[in-house]
Design a protein around this motif. Structure first.
Motif, PDB file in Angstrom:
ATOM      1  N   VAL A 142       5.215  14.711  -2.355  1.00  0.00           N
ATOM      2  CA  VAL A 142       4.499  13.477  -2.678  1.00  0.00           C
ATOM      3  C   VAL A 142       3.422  13.256  -1.629  1.00  0.00           C
ATOM      4  CG1 VAL A 142       4.705  11.001  -2.956  1.00  0.00           C
ATOM      5  CG2 VAL A 142       6.529  12.488  -3.726  1.00  0.00           C
ATOM      6  N   GLU A 143       2.232  13.038  -2.101  1.00  0.00           N
ATOM      7  CA  GLU A 143       1.123  12.727  -1.199  1.00  0.00           C
ATOM      8  C   GLU A 143       0.861  11.246  -1.293  1.00  0.00           C
ATOM      9  OE1 GLU A 143      -1.735  14.426   0.511  1.00  0.00           O
ATOM     10  OE2 GLU A 143       0.015  15.598   1.070  1.00  0.00           O
ATOM     11  N   CYS A 144       1.012  10.555  -0.176  1.00  0.00           N
ATOM     12  CA  CYS A 144       0.716   9.138  -0.266  1.00  0.00           C
ATOM     13  C   CYS A 144       0.072   8.654   1.018  1.00  0.00           C
ATOM     14  CB  CYS A 144       1.968   8.335  -0.591  1.00  0.00           C
ATOM     15  SG  CYS A 144       3.358   8.769   0.406  1.00  0.00           S
ATOM     16  N   PRO A 157       0.816  -1.215   0.000  1.00  0.00           N
ATOM     17  CA  PRO A 157       0.000   0.000   0.000  1.00  0.00           C
ATOM     18  C   PRO A 157       0.854   1.272   0.000  1.00  0.00           C
ATOM     19  CG  PRO A 157      -0.815  -1.525   1.630  1.00  0.00           C
ATOM     20  CD  PRO A 157       0.453  -2.095   1.120  1.00  0.00           C
ATOM     21  N   THR A 158       0.279   2.324  -0.525  1.00  0.00           N
ATOM     22  CA  THR A 158       1.046   3.559  -0.639  1.00  0.00           C
ATOM     23  C   THR A 158       0.692   4.561   0.446  1.00  0.00           C
ATOM     24  OG1 THR A 158      -0.569   4.453  -2.133  1.00  0.00           O
ATOM     25  CG2 THR A 158       1.292   3.348  -3.106  1.00  0.00           C
ATOM     26  N   SER A 159       0.037   4.119   1.498  1.00  0.00           N
ATOM     27  CA  SER A 159      -0.195   5.048   2.601  1.00  0.00           C
ATOM     28  C   SER A 159       0.387   4.453   3.873  1.00  0.00           C
ATOM     29  CB  SER A 159      -1.682   5.331   2.765  1.00  0.00           C
ATOM     30  OG  SER A 159      -2.379   4.139   2.921  1.00  0.00           O
ATOM     31  N   PHE A 188       8.851  11.652   2.175  1.00  0.00           N
ATOM     32  CA  PHE A 188       8.089  11.764   0.933  1.00  0.00           C
ATOM     33  C   PHE A 188       7.451  13.151   0.822  1.00  0.00           C
ATOM     34  CE2 PHE A 188       8.237   7.115   0.828  1.00  0.00           C
ATOM     35  CZ  PHE A 188       8.559   6.942  -0.499  1.00  0.00           C
ATOM     36  N   ASP A 189       6.994  13.670   1.965  1.00  0.00           N
ATOM     37  CA  ASP A 189       6.338  14.981   1.904  1.00  0.00           C
ATOM     38  C   ASP A 189       7.318  16.071   1.496  1.00  0.00           C
ATOM     39  OD1 ASP A 189       7.704  14.610   4.180  1.00  0.00           O
ATOM     40  OD2 ASP A 189       6.223  15.474   5.532  1.00  0.00           O
TER      41      ASP A 189
END
Lengths: 592, 175
Positions: B173-175, B100-102, B168-169
């Protein structure tokens, strides 16, 4: 007095990386005037007189009759009166340790004892083991240790650091093994179970005791009380129970002979404290280590990260078509493709359509399921333009088809879903339908065809499942198309969104909002130029005004300002500004 | 450079026609990704449940990736095997799932399938065991060329993954 505060004999746990041999504790023991002083008279024999002269009064108004302080290092042995007598007599000695103690006791007898009532049990002592023996948990007289408790105390026993397995080396590989490591012990011995129990961190114990016998009767075992237990295990955890006294009132024991003496004791931590310089140096070393590790990582991977030009929004979708369920026929497969709305773009090399393998269904519960686990991943770009009114999101269209061994192919259903607008992992269930052809004769023949020879009406343009591409108008009406419900397709999609505008405001706002703000920023770019013009004009005007003010003498300016402030009260902002402007002009002319 | 920690378990498998199962798993990531710590492949023990339809493996996954880009997000591919009472191993299914990407805790279900043989082979399979396997296991995680396969749906593999993301932020990048 006792009930004024809650007795807190709970222990505390500390962690220290420093070697335990630096650990030092100071114990203060005081005998106070007895609680029964009212009717028993002053305790103590006439021989105590010289002690009473030296005694003082503590903060609670009680007389301190006796005072002892002892500073002990970790595992430093102090003998009690009883031990002095025991080890002083050589025939009592059986082990090497006993003889060592005997020698020490002989030495003390010559030089004099440093302690009177306070003494310690160290890890190797035979008396400390007695201390750890079973203590009843309830008031029941007949309480017996359960099997579990006796086994656990056995496990807790700390001497297992040097005990080794009794297995011979040639026996090790006999069982089923993975790379020489024996995984399952077929006949565990008692020692094996003790060693491999979960609770097997070896614990070292250090106990500080006090002999609270009445005056003149030192050395009787029944009045020996434990003041403080300090445990230390190999993970650098120090457990002190009861905790160091600090600012709390001293701990209190009521004990000793007929008169029930009151004993207060305090436990203090007096280890040498690391100097500021040293701790700073230590901190520096650690941060240096972390920095080294970071640079190592960067060297391994590289510091850069793929970046987008500003004004581009990237949507990455990683997903899989998981399953199809409750369709009419067996041997299903799914054809799917992505529909990119206006302005969206993607890599030219990227396949936007796909087809799963065909899967025979299995019955789980009451539903027939076909499993695909077909991966797809798309990388889509969207330019954040100024004249963007509507925001269309990409859709994925699905077409479920069944085929059988005779080569008959039947459409089982059409469906579509939009890629999630929220980043993260989402599971989507797409309900499908299939067209049945026009009413009347055609519908009947198409159903018969479907049953016997396969094939049935299909959509000419699959985008009809959502909004047809050719659609232009105000109302989307699908009235007149006859359909039949199919099953459903389950899809899991993981989305990642990337945009330079997200980078600038690192708030935790919902990303759709972020995207909106990104769009607004893009739109703002156009109007910015106009705003710039206005701002420039304003700045120029302001500068001119400031110049004018500087030319005005100080006194005039101050009085004018005062007047202005007084007048300003009760005026609207517009008036205020006008006033100020007028004042400034007046002053300017005056100055000239 | 952004980092991803994948910490979790291959919990078990359910809904397979027979129990006594084991699982081989692997994590595959794109070229921009670098494995910093942990093992990215593994095989579980054989679990024989007594009377339920769920074989528990509780096999640990703990890997640490660092990446320069978002392409080639890590994915997990699985093979479930059945071991019969004679010690013969038989393929029961291929599975695939994206990580998953979150960030956070995710309970995942990974569906599995196995290739079909001809009628004769399937008859033989029923008595002797064994089944055709993929010549090129890459097919499990590449979407192309799948249409040539004819498969049967098998059971599900359950995974529990905890994800920790870093930096990532910083790159928008929003994940």
């Amino acid at each position: 007095m006792d009930k004024l505060y809650e007795k807190d004999l709970g222990g505390a746990t500390y962690r220290s990386r420093d070697p335990i041999k630096n650990f030092t504790v100071k114990i203060k023991l005081q005998r106070l005037s007895a609680s029964t002083i009212g009717f028993l008279g002053k305790p103590g024999s006439p021989g105590d007189e010289n002690q009473e002269i030296t005694s003082s009064v503590n903060q609670y108004g009680q007389t301190i009759l006796e005072n002892e302080e002892l500073t002990v290092h970790w595992q430093q042995k102090f003998f009690s009166q009883r031990e002095m007598e025991f080890y002083g007599f050589e025939p009592n000695c059986t082990s090497v340790l006993d003889y060592k103690y005997h020698a020490e006791v002989e030495h003390i007898k010559v030089g004099g004892r440093p302690n009177t009532r306070l003494f310690t049990y160290v890890d190797k002592d035979r008396f400390s083991v007695v201390e750890e023996a079973y203590v009843p948990m309830t008031t029941s007289v007949n309480e017996m240790p359960s099997h579990l408790s006796s086994r656990v105390t056995e496990v807790r026993r700390r001497k297992n650091a040097n005990s080794s397995s009794t297995l011979q080396p040639w026996e090790l590989n006999k069982g089923r093994s993975v790379s020489g490591m024996k995984l399952v012990e077929e006949k565990p011995t008692d020692e094996f179970t003790v060693n491999h129990h979960v609770l097997n961190t070896p614990v070292h114990v250090f106990i500080i005791m006090a002999d609270l016998s009445p005056e003149g009767q030192l050395g009787s075992a029944e009045f020996e009380r434990r003041l403080c237990t300090i445990e230390y295990d190999d993970n650098c955890v120090i457990r002190v129970s009861p905790d160091f006294t600090r600012s709390k009132p001293p701990y209190r024991i009521e004990e000793g002979g007929l008169s029930r003496d009151i004993w207060d004791f305090q436990v203090e931590h007096v280890s040498n404290v690391v100097s500021k310089m040293e701790s700073r140096r230590e901190g520096k070393v650690i941060s240096e280590l972390y920095r080294k590790h970071q640079t190592y990582l960067k060297g391994l991977v590289g510091e850069s990260f793929e970046e987008l030009p500003s004004g581009i929004f990237r949507l990455l979708a990683y997903g899989e078509i998981l399953s199809a369920e409750s369709f009419e026929y067996d041997d299903l497969h799914v054809e799917f493709f992505v529909d990119l709305p206006k302005n969206w773009s993607c890599d030219p090399g990227q396949l936007l359509s796909g087809c799963t393998h065909s899967s025979r269904t299995t019955l789980t519960g009451n539903t027939e399921r076909a499993y695909f686990a077909q991966p797809f991943n798309y990388q889509l770009f969207f330019p954040l333009q100024e004249d963007q009114d509507t925001l269309d999101w990409p859709k994925i269209f699905l077409h479920v088809i069944s085929s059988d061994t005779w080569g008959r192919r039947r459409t089982e259903g059409y469906g579509y879903f939009s890629l999630p607008t929220r980043p993260g992992c989402q599971r989507i269930v797409v309900q499908c339908w299939r067209p049945t052809g026009n009413e009347g004769y055609e519908a009947i023949t198409s159903e018969l065809n479907r049953f016997f020879i396969g094939g049935n009406p299909e959509l000419e343009d699959i985008s009809y499942a959502a909004i047809p591409n050719t659609f232009e108008g105000k109302h989307l009406s699908k009235y007149g198309v006859r359909t039949e419900t199919g099953g459903s397709v389950t899809v899991q999609v993981n989305c990642i969104q990337q945009c330079k505008a997200f980078q600038e405001n690192l708030s935790t706002a919902v990303s759709r909002k972020k995207l909106q703000s990104a769009l607004q920023i893009a739109r703002g770019q156009a109007s910015k130029t106009a705003i710039h013009g206005v701002m420039d004009a304003y700045q120029r005007a302001r500068k001119r005004m400031q110049l004018a003010r500087e030319n005005v003498p100080n006194q005039i300016r101050e009085s004018a300002e005062k007047n202005a402030v007084e007048k300003l009260r009760g005026l609207t902002t517009q008036d205020k500004i006008k006033n100020i402007l007028r004042k400034a002009e007046d002053e300017q002319t005056e100055a000239k | 450079m952004a980092e991803v920690h994948i910490i979790g378990q291959v919990v078990g498998g359910s809904e397979f026609p027979n129990q006594s199962l084991f699982c081989k798993w692997g994590i595959h990531a794109g070229g921009a990704w670098k494995l910093i710590a942990g093992t990215k492949e593994g095989q579980t023990q054989v679990d024989i449940p007594e009377n339920e339809d769920f074989a528990y493996w509780s096999h640990p996954i703990d890997v640490h990736y660092a990446t320069k880009g978002l392409q080639g997000w890590p994915r997990i591919h699985l093979q479930v095997w059945h071991q019969d009472s004679f010690g013969r191993n038989e393929l029961y299914g291929y599975g695939f799932i994206h990580v998953p990407t979150s960030p956070g805790c995710h309970t995942l279900e990974c569906v599995t399938w196995k290739p079909n043989g001809t009628f004769q082979e399937e008859l033989m399979q029923r008595f002797v065991g064994g089944c055709p396997q993929l010549k090129n296991p890459d097919l499990v995680y590449s979407g192309a060329d799948r249409y040539k396969l004819h498969t049967t749906a098998m059971g599900k593999v359950h995974l529990k993954l905890n994800l920790v993301f870093r930096n990532f932020d910083k790159y928008g990048v929003e994940c």
